[in-house]
Structure formats: structure tokens, C-alpha cells
Design a protein around this motif. Sequence first.
Motif, PDB file in Angstrom:
ATOM      1  N   GLY A   1       0.821  -1.221   0.000  1.00  0.00           N
ATOM      2  CA  GLY A   1       0.000   0.000   0.000  1.00  0.00           C
ATOM      3  C   GLY A   1       0.839   1.248   0.000  1.00  0.00           C
ATOM      4  N   HIS A   2       0.819   1.990  -1.136  1.00  0.00           N
ATOM      5  CA  HIS A   2       1.555   3.253  -1.197  1.00  0.00           C
ATOM      6  C   HIS A   2       0.756   4.362  -1.892  1.00  0.00           C
ATOM      7  CE1 HIS A   2       3.832   1.453  -4.950  1.00  0.00           C
ATOM      8  NE2 HIS A   2       2.622   1.836  -5.277  1.00  0.00           N
ATOM      9  N   GLU A   3      -0.553   4.273  -1.781  1.00  0.00           N
ATOM     10  CA  GLU A   3      -1.415   5.376  -2.243  1.00  0.00           C
ATOM     11  C   GLU A   3      -2.310   5.734  -1.066  1.00  0.00           C
ATOM     12  OE1 GLU A   3      -3.325   3.800  -5.791  1.00  0.00           O
ATOM     13  OE2 GLU A   3      -1.680   4.501  -7.062  1.00  0.00           O
ATOM     14  N   ILE A   4      -1.719   6.393  -0.085  1.00  0.00           N
ATOM     15  CA  ILE A   4      -2.295   6.511   1.257  1.00  0.00           C
ATOM     16  C   ILE A   4      -2.877   7.902   1.469  1.00  0.00           C
ATOM     17  CG2 ILE A   4      -1.780   6.389   3.727  1.00  0.00           C
ATOM     18  CD1 ILE A   4       0.667   4.630   2.969  1.00  0.00           C
ATOM     19  N   ILE A   5      -4.121   7.929   1.953  1.00  0.00           N
ATOM     20  CA  ILE A   5      -4.762   9.182   2.336  1.00  0.00           C
ATOM     21  C   ILE A   5      -5.199   9.029   3.778  1.00  0.00           C
ATOM     22  CG2 ILE A   5      -6.789  10.664   1.997  1.00  0.00           C
ATOM     23  CD1 ILE A   5      -5.091  11.013  -0.331  1.00  0.00           C
ATOM     24  N   GLY A   6      -4.967  10.049   4.590  1.00  0.00           N
ATOM     25  CA  GLY A   6      -5.370   9.906   5.978  1.00  0.00           C
ATOM     26  C   GLY A   6      -5.474  11.232   6.691  1.00  0.00           C
ATOM     27  N   ARG A   7      -5.530  11.126   7.983  1.00  0.00           N
ATOM     28  CA  ARG A   7      -5.695  12.291   8.831  1.00  0.00           C
ATOM     29  C   ARG A   7      -4.600  12.281   9.883  1.00  0.00           C
ATOM     30  NH1 ARG A   7     -10.667  11.192  10.738  1.00  0.00           N
ATOM     31  NH2 ARG A   7     -11.559  12.034   8.832  1.00  0.00           N
ATOM     32  N   VAL A   8      -3.988  13.444  10.099  1.00  0.00           N
ATOM     33  CA  VAL A   8      -2.933  13.554  11.094  1.00  0.00           C
ATOM     34  C   VAL A   8      -3.531  13.426  12.491  1.00  0.00           C
ATOM     35  CG1 VAL A   8      -1.148  15.071  12.030  1.00  0.00           C
ATOM     36  CG2 VAL A   8      -1.569  15.000   9.555  1.00  0.00           C
ATOM     37  N   VAL A   9      -2.929  12.556  13.308  1.00  0.00           N
ATOM     38  CA  VAL A   9      -3.404  12.424  14.698  1.00  0.00           C
ATOM     39  C   VAL A   9      -2.341  12.820  15.713  1.00  0.00           C
ATOM     40  CG1 VAL A   9      -5.175  10.714  14.185  1.00  0.00           C
ATOM     41  CG2 VAL A   9      -2.883   9.936  14.761  1.00  0.00           C
ATOM     42  N   GLY A  10      -1.123  13.030  15.259  1.00  0.00           N
ATOM     43  CA  GLY A  10      -0.073  13.460  16.169  1.00  0.00           C
ATOM     44  C   GLY A  10       1.137  13.932  15.380  1.00  0.00           C
ATOM     45  N   VAL A  11       1.881  14.876  15.964  1.00  0.00           N
ATOM     46  CA  VAL A  11       3.088  15.371  15.299  1.00  0.00           C
ATOM     47  C   VAL A  11       4.228  15.455  16.297  1.00  0.00           C
ATOM     48  CG1 VAL A  11       1.833  16.688  13.535  1.00  0.00           C
ATOM     49  CG2 VAL A  11       2.446  17.792  15.685  1.00  0.00           C
ATOM     50  N   GLY A  12       5.445  15.209  15.813  1.00  0.00           N
ATOM     51  CA  GLY A  12       6.636  15.359  16.646  1.00  0.00           C
ATOM     52  C   GLY A  12       6.959  16.837  16.851  1.00  0.00           C
ATOM     53  N   PRO A  13       7.821  17.150  17.808  1.00  0.00           N
ATOM     54  CA  PRO A  13       8.108  18.551  18.150  1.00  0.00           C
ATOM     55  C   PRO A  13       8.749  19.357  17.032  1.00  0.00           C
ATOM     56  CG  PRO A  13       9.568  17.039  19.330  1.00  0.00           C
ATOM     57  CD  PRO A  13       8.533  16.203  18.677  1.00  0.00           C
ATOM     58  N   GLU A  14       9.376  18.703  16.061  1.00  0.00           N
ATOM     59  CA  GLU A  14      10.024  19.455  14.982  1.00  0.00           C
ATOM     60  C   GLU A  14       9.128  19.620  13.762  1.00  0.00           C
ATOM     61  OE1 GLU A  14      13.754  17.587  14.103  1.00  0.00           O
ATOM     62  OE2 GLU A  14      14.515  17.856  16.158  1.00  0.00           O
ATOM     63  N   VAL A  15       7.912  19.109  13.811  1.00  0.00           N
ATOM     64  CA  VAL A  15       7.006  19.193  12.659  1.00  0.00           C
ATOM     65  C   VAL A  15       6.388  20.586  12.599  1.00  0.00           C
ATOM     66  CG1 VAL A  15       4.825  18.337  11.703  1.00  0.00           C
ATOM     67  CG2 VAL A  15       6.509  16.740  12.649  1.00  0.00           C
TER      68      VAL A  15
END
Lengths: 223, 127
Positions: free
Chosen positions: A63-77
Motif C-alpha cells: 500500500g503506497h497510495e495513502i490518504i489519511g488524517r494527522v493524529v499526532g506530530v513530533g516537536p520538529e514538525v
Amino acid sequence: MSMDVNGYAVQSAGNALASYSFVRRDPRPDDVVVEILYCGVCHSDLHQVRNDWGGSVYPMVPGHEIIGRVVGVGPEVSRFKPGDNFGVGCMVDSCRHCSTCEHSLEQSCEEIPTYTYNGFDRHDHMPTFGGYSEKIIVSERFVLKMPDGLDLKGAAPLLCAGITTWSPLRHWKVGKDSNVAVIGLGGLGHMALKLAKALGANVKLFTSRRERRVMRAVSAPIV
Amino acid sequence: MLSTDEGRMAAVKSKFELIIDTVPYVHDLNPYLPSLTIDGTLVLVGFLGGLDPLLNTTSLIMGRKSVAGSVIGGISETQEMLDFCGEHGIVSDVEVIKIQDINEAYERMLKSDVKYRFVIDMASLKA
């Protein structure tokens, strides 16, 4: 904290895909944690599951045609926040310092890019598992912003079929009044028709499909 | 084999600056080369492997034509493509499936029985 994730995997060439639980890595400072909403099924999933090209690593979660929703980000994002829609395509990393990477051609990274599945992470050397799963963790640099207003289900194949046909159209400078032909009417072919037409080209289609019916949206004359 | 109709192929002689070949299996490229313009390019995006039958170089040499390859695109180019699709409302034609039906989808893909991409609704994983 690493996370347990459910997905579908194949255990060896020639076997069927089946339910599979695995562990995603501890998020790094520049990682985006995403809940997967949709994943396109690419012909190359089929090839790699069956080891048609050799070198397939199992168990494999394609699977490499991925659509989604961000649920968390690291401190440098900095480019994403929880709730954003995102896309991830065929690569989740590259060396980032070779001349090819510096020219934004990560797909041809001199040290070979890290593929979204059937590859190995550059840091922990663990196998990469793809989008036939509920969550994925990807470095921000390899996450795409999805434009507002696009149907997310229909947008998933853009992450591979879309870019695969867009790139040559741009490289060979297709524009208004260019004459372009496409061979084959499948996932790639129908995207090539749509994109070429939107770029202003005159488009024809070579196809062996028995019904020889042209998409209403494109109206490309069939040869 | 695609486009075996000689009459139709003659009608597009020297017509195309670019031909994008998306076919995911080996097939004869030679019949398409005369339909390239001078300096035209046939770019392969679907098939990895040796060509069979071999390429006849005459058409390439006499018309300064090219057979090339291309693979996905870089991240910034992918973003450019997505933004373009957003502006023009372009998405793929898809058939949505549950993850539980993936093996059947693969069988159908092998027969080109899909218009034109399967997309898995990942909510089905929770079923």
C-alpha cells in the motif's frame, strides 16, 4: 511510544493477504502520526506481493497510495497539525544529501529511497510496512498536503498513478496543443489521459479493451 | 497486442511528441515508433524488464526518436501535481472495497476488471 497496529499482510509469495498485527516505530521528532482513511491498490502491490521483480521481503504489508488524517506530530514538525488531511506515496525517506535528493528527485536517490513498503528504514533498519493498515508514521518531509475540496477516495491513486503519469508529462513539457498518446487504459492510463488533457494537450488512447469506451470526463479519441 | 489495425496506425503516423506506455507487461513497442514525431519520445512507466521482441532501431535513428523510462516523481513534484489536481478537480475513477475483499480485488486486477483503481476503505479494518 511504539504502537500496535492492525493491517493486512502476505506471509510469502503466492499466499493470500490476511489480517496481521504489527508494531509501528516510536515517533521521531520530525514524524507525523497518521490515521489511514483510504489506500489505493496499485498494480505494483500485486507485483511485489507475488515477488515478480525479485527481492520481496515478507511478511509484506503493501500500500503506497495513502490518504489519511494527522493524529499526532513530533516537536520538529511545522507543516502539519492534528486534523489535517495528508497523503503518502511510494517513498517515506531517502538519503536527503546526495545530488539527486538535493535536486528534489528523491525517487532516484543515489543510495536508493526508502520505499513505503517492502523496504528498510534508514535508521532502525526494520522493514517498512505500507498503507493496508490503520496507522502509519512518516517523516514530515515525505508527507504531502492534500488540497481542499478533492474527494479523498478518488485522490488516493494520485499518490502513485497520478505522479507516475504527471512526471513524464512535465519532463517532456506537455502543454497546450501538444499531441500526446497513452497506451493502456488502467489505473495509470486513465490518469495520464486526464492530466494530459488538463494540461491542454490533444490526447489519443491506444487500447485493446474490448468495449473501447472512452471516459466521459476525458473524451480522448481512441486509435 | 495493442493496436494491430494497420489502417488506424497509418492515420497517426508522425503524430505524437510523447507517447506514455502504461502497460504493465512486456509487449511489442515497434508498431508505435512510426507514430512519434521527429524527436518524439515513447516513455515507459508500467513495465520493468527486458523488451521482447527487441526494439528495431531504424525508426529511432532515422527520426531522432527516443524510448525512455520514468518512475513516480520527487516529493515537491508530487505536491505540484496534487495542487494542480486540486485546482482542476482531478481525481481517479475508483471502486471502493473493504480490506476483506483485497484478494478478490487482486484477481480482478489481473483481468483488468476495474474502472480504473480499487481503493480500500480502511474503516473496514475495524469490522
